[in-house]
Motif scaffolding. Structure first.
Motif, mmCIF file in Angstrom:
data_model
loop_
_atom_site.group_PDB
_atom_site.id
_atom_site.type_symbol
_atom_site.label_atom_id
_atom_site.label_comp_id
_atom_site.label_asym_id
_atom_site.label_seq_id
_atom_site.Cartn_x
_atom_site.Cartn_y
_atom_site.Cartn_z
ATOM 1 N N GLY A 69 9.071 -22.283 -27.198
ATOM 2 C CA GLY A 69 7.822 -21.539 -27.272
ATOM 3 C C GLY A 69 7.897 -20.256 -28.077
ATOM 4 O O GLY A 69 6.944 -19.471 -28.080
ATOM 5 N N MET A 70 9.019 -20.043 -28.780
ATOM 6 C CA MET A 70 9.127 -18.823 -29.575
ATOM 7 C C MET A 70 8.184 -18.854 -30.773
ATOM 8 O O MET A 70 7.804 -19.918 -31.242
ATOM 9 C CB MET A 70 10.573 -18.604 -30.050
ATOM 10 N N LYS A 71 7.848 -17.675 -31.252
ATOM 11 C CA LYS A 71 7.005 -17.553 -32.433
ATOM 12 C C LYS A 71 7.804 -17.074 -33.644
ATOM 13 O O LYS A 71 7.355 -17.232 -34.782
ATOM 14 C CB LYS A 71 5.854 -16.582 -32.166
ATOM 15 N N ASN A 72 8.964 -16.467 -33.402
ATOM 16 C CA ASN A 72 9.712 -15.860 -34.494
ATOM 17 C C ASN A 72 11.219 -16.098 -34.367
ATOM 18 O O ASN A 72 11.790 -15.974 -33.269
ATOM 19 C CB ASN A 72 9.494 -14.343 -34.511
ATOM 20 N N LEU A 73 11.838 -16.432 -35.494
ATOM 21 C CA LEU A 73 13.296 -16.396 -35.649
ATOM 22 C C LEU A 73 13.567 -15.304 -36.674
ATOM 23 O O LEU A 73 13.337 -15.485 -37.866
ATOM 24 C CB LEU A 73 13.838 -17.734 -36.154
ATOM 25 N N ILE A 74 14.032 -14.177 -36.192
ATOM 26 C CA ILE A 74 14.190 -12.984 -37.023
ATOM 27 C C ILE A 74 15.667 -12.752 -37.289
ATOM 28 O O ILE A 74 16.508 -12.929 -36.399
ATOM 29 C CB ILE A 74 13.568 -11.767 -36.318
ATOM 30 N N CYS A 75 15.991 -12.344 -38.503
ATOM 31 C CA CYS A 75 17.383 -12.097 -38.872
ATOM 32 C C CYS A 75 17.540 -10.694 -39.432
ATOM 33 O O CYS A 75 16.639 -10.152 -40.070
ATOM 34 C CB CYS A 75 17.852 -13.100 -39.918
ATOM 35 N N ILE A 76 18.725 -10.137 -39.219
ATOM 36 C CA ILE A 76 19.074 -8.825 -39.744
ATOM 37 C C ILE A 76 20.221 -8.996 -40.731
ATOM 38 O O ILE A 76 21.246 -9.595 -40.393
ATOM 39 C CB ILE A 76 19.487 -7.856 -38.609
ATOM 40 N N GLY A 77 20.048 -8.484 -41.937
ATOM 41 C CA GLY A 77 21.055 -8.647 -42.976
ATOM 42 C C GLY A 77 21.985 -7.455 -43.100
ATOM 43 O O GLY A 77 21.595 -6.307 -42.831
ATOM 44 N N LEU A 78 23.228 -7.723 -43.499
ATOM 45 C CA LEU A 78 24.220 -6.673 -43.783
ATOM 46 C C LEU A 78 24.297 -5.641 -42.657
ATOM 47 O O LEU A 78 24.284 -4.426 -42.890
ATOM 48 C CB LEU A 78 23.897 -5.988 -45.109
ATOM 49 N N ASN A 79 24.405 -6.122 -41.418
ATOM 50 C CA ASN A 79 24.381 -5.221 -40.262
ATOM 51 C C ASN A 79 25.759 -4.916 -39.702
ATOM 52 O O ASN A 79 25.870 -4.330 -38.631
ATOM 53 C CB ASN A 79 23.480 -5.802 -39.158
ATOM 54 N N VAL A 97 15.434 -6.824 -42.705
ATOM 55 C CA VAL A 97 14.786 -7.832 -41.856
ATOM 56 C C VAL A 97 14.296 -8.990 -42.714
ATOM 57 O O VAL A 97 13.657 -8.777 -43.750
ATOM 58 C CB VAL A 97 13.610 -7.225 -41.071
ATOM 59 N N PHE A 98 14.626 -10.210 -42.296
ATOM 60 C CA PHE A 98 14.064 -11.396 -42.947
ATOM 61 C C PHE A 98 13.868 -12.456 -41.876
ATOM 62 O O PHE A 98 14.245 -12.259 -40.711
ATOM 63 C CB PHE A 98 14.961 -11.900 -44.088
ATOM 64 N N LEU A 99 13.260 -13.567 -42.240
ATOM 65 C CA LEU A 99 12.905 -14.592 -41.265
ATOM 66 C C LEU A 99 13.563 -15.928 -41.589
ATOM 67 O O LEU A 99 13.767 -16.263 -42.757
ATOM 68 C CB LEU A 99 11.386 -14.799 -41.227
ATOM 69 N N LYS A 100 13.863 -16.666 -40.563
ATOM 70 C CA LYS A 100 14.208 -18.076 -40.690
ATOM 71 C C LYS A 100 12.985 -18.903 -40.303
ATOM 72 O O LYS A 100 12.231 -18.507 -39.396
ATOM 73 C CB LYS A 100 15.356 -18.457 -39.740
ATOM 74 N N SER A 101 12.809 -20.028 -40.950
ATOM 75 C CA SER A 101 11.778 -20.961 -40.526
ATOM 76 C C SER A 101 12.078 -21.431 -39.104
ATOM 77 O O SER A 101 13.249 -21.620 -38.735
ATOM 78 C CB SER A 101 11.759 -22.161 -41.470
ATOM 79 N N LEU A 102 11.041 -21.630 -38.311
ATOM 80 C CA LEU A 102 11.262 -22.201 -36.974
ATOM 81 C C LEU A 102 11.896 -23.587 -37.072
ATOM 82 O O LEU A 102 12.554 -24.039 -36.141
ATOM 83 C CB LEU A 102 9.940 -22.272 -36.215
ATOM 84 N N GLY A 103 11.718 -24.248 -38.216
ATOM 85 C CA GLY A 103 12.333 -25.554 -38.426
ATOM 86 C C GLY A 103 13.837 -25.508 -38.548
ATOM 87 O O GLY A 103 14.497 -26.543 -38.469
ATOM 88 N N ALA A 104 14.389 -24.304 -38.737
ATOM 89 C CA ALA A 104 15.847 -24.163 -38.821
ATOM 90 C C ALA A 104 16.498 -24.243 -37.452
ATOM 91 O O ALA A 104 17.698 -24.555 -37.338
ATOM 92 C CB ALA A 104 16.209 -22.838 -39.491
ATOM 93 N N LEU A 105 15.742 -23.970 -36.403
ATOM 94 C CA LEU A 105 16.295 -23.906 -35.052
ATOM 95 C C LEU A 105 16.846 -25.250 -34.611
ATOM 96 O O LEU A 105 16.214 -26.294 -34.787
ATOM 97 C CB LEU A 105 15.197 -23.463 -34.085
ATOM 98 N N CYS A 106 18.040 -25.238 -34.031
ATOM 99 C CA CYS A 106 18.613 -26.467 -33.489
ATOM 100 C C CYS A 106 19.591 -26.123 -32.374
ATOM 101 O O CYS A 106 19.840 -24.945 -32.089
ATOM 102 C CB CYS A 106 19.293 -27.300 -34.584
ATOM 103 N N GLY A 107 20.123 -27.156 -31.733
ATOM 104 C CA GLY A 107 21.062 -26.959 -30.652
ATOM 105 C C GLY A 107 22.426 -26.512 -31.139
ATOM 106 O O GLY A 107 22.795 -26.699 -32.305
ATOM 107 N N ALA A 108 23.194 -25.953 -30.219
ATOM 108 C CA ALA A 108 24.476 -25.348 -30.574
ATOM 109 C C ALA A 108 25.459 -26.327 -31.188
ATOM 110 O O ALA A 108 26.272 -25.942 -32.035
ATOM 111 C CB ALA A 108 25.105 -24.706 -29.329
ATOM 112 N N ASN A 109 25.400 -27.580 -30.776
ATOM 113 C CA ASN A 109 26.374 -28.561 -31.242
ATOM 114 C C ASN A 109 25.755 -29.667 -32.090
ATOM 115 O O ASN A 109 26.391 -30.691 -32.336
ATOM 116 C CB ASN A 109 27.113 -29.162 -30.038
ATOM 117 N N ASP A 110 24.522 -29.431 -32.526
ATOM 118 C CA ASP A 110 23.876 -30.400 -33.422
ATOM 119 C C ASP A 110 24.537 -30.371 -34.797
ATOM 120 O O ASP A 110 25.127 -29.358 -35.208
ATOM 121 C CB ASP A 110 22.388 -30.072 -33.580
ATOM 122 N N ASP A 111 24.420 -31.465 -35.527
ATOM 123 C CA ASP A 111 24.923 -31.490 -36.895
ATOM 124 C C ASP A 111 24.157 -30.489 -37.764
ATOM 125 O O ASP A 111 22.956 -30.270 -37.568
ATOM 126 C CB ASP A 111 24.758 -32.881 -37.516
#
Length: 283
Positions: A69-79, A97-111
């Protein structure tokens, strides 16, 4: 607590990892790890449960992303100061600050899929902040009140697309499967100091990253507050907080990038481990 979501893609159920390492089914208590379940009151309700009273989940099911149900995948660069140094970049004066597409999200052990025509896919072990309640223009003093917990993340990146193709970093960050998160959400009460956690990433058994959140330039409180003034944060949202040195791009004498058939294993102290196999893109 260690909270998780298990089952096939798109059919995950909420669960809890008990002290013995057994997954306990929470679907009779909450519909999912989302919304109000991630608030302080929702987490307190789950913490009050007797894990032994919950159904045990047999076998070793797939683990999906630990929230939904998240709306945002937010990333911090060069931190990380030492990561900025390895890339030859100046230390940022404010968070990048930059964003990842929600489509990038996957499980910890997924390919992890190497994208079509990619030649510079890279790894980045990162501490992820999981938002528990809506945060908009919050102060640093208030920031942790809006955090449900933390998780391990891999900010997989295509460096050619990120750096050499013009425009925003998002180009190399949002590919399918470029955002493994988990294996579980560890509630913040179990991580009293998120700025003192060791972390690592191995590729095919070779230690590539060996760092600590101690070298973060902007800490958790600062990041939640800063981002909340620009992007309203919602329950389940994830903030990838940056990576320590040792990424493929920074390897000397020449960069090293991922190919299909390799294995990444990464972990953070107190938050668990992930293992992903890289696979070739198939149309």
């Amino acid at each position: 607590m260690k909270l998780l979501r298990y089952g096939p893609v798109g059919q995950e159920k909420p669960g809890l990892l008990d002290a013995s390492g057994t997954i306990r089914d929470l679907s009779g208590v909450i519909p999912d790890l989302a919304g109000a379940a991630l608030s302080a009151a929702g987490l307190a309700k789950l913490a009050a449960l007797d894990p032994g009273s919950l159904p045990a989940v047999p076998g070793s099911p797939r683990l999906g992303p630990p929230t939904s149900g998240m709306k945002n995948l937010i990333c911090i660069g060069l931190n990380y100061a030492d990561h900025a140094a390895e890339t030859g970049s100046p230390v940022p004066k404010e968070p990048i600050v930059f964003l990842k597409s929600l489509g990038a999200l996957c499980g910890a052990n997924d390919d992890v899929i190497i994208p079509k025509n990619s030649v510079k896919t890279d790894w980045e072990v990162e501490l992820c902040i999981i938002i528990g309640t809506k945060a908009k223009c919050v102060s640093e003093a208030e920031a942790l009140e809006h955090v449900a917990g933390y998780a391990v993340g891999n900010d997989v990146s295509e460096r050619e697309w990120q750096i050499e193709r013009g425009g925003a970093w998002d180009k190399g960050k949002g590919c399918d499967t470029f955002g493994p998160v988990g294996p579980w959400l560890v509630t913040k009460d179990e991580i009293p100091d998120p700025q003192n956690l060791s972390m690592y990433c191995d590729v095919d058994g070779v230690r590539m990253q060996d760092g600590s959140t101690r070298t973060m330039i902007f800490g958790v409180k600062t990041l939640v507050s800063y981002v909340s003034h620009m992007i309203t944060l919602h329950p389940g949202d994830v903030i990838f907080t940056g990576t320590p040195p040792g990424v493929g791009l920074g390897k000397k004498p020449a960069p090293i990038f991922l190919k299909a058939g390799q294995v990444m294993k990464l972990g953070i102290q107190g938050l668990g481990e992930q293992t992903q196999k890289t696979v070739a893109y198939e149309s």
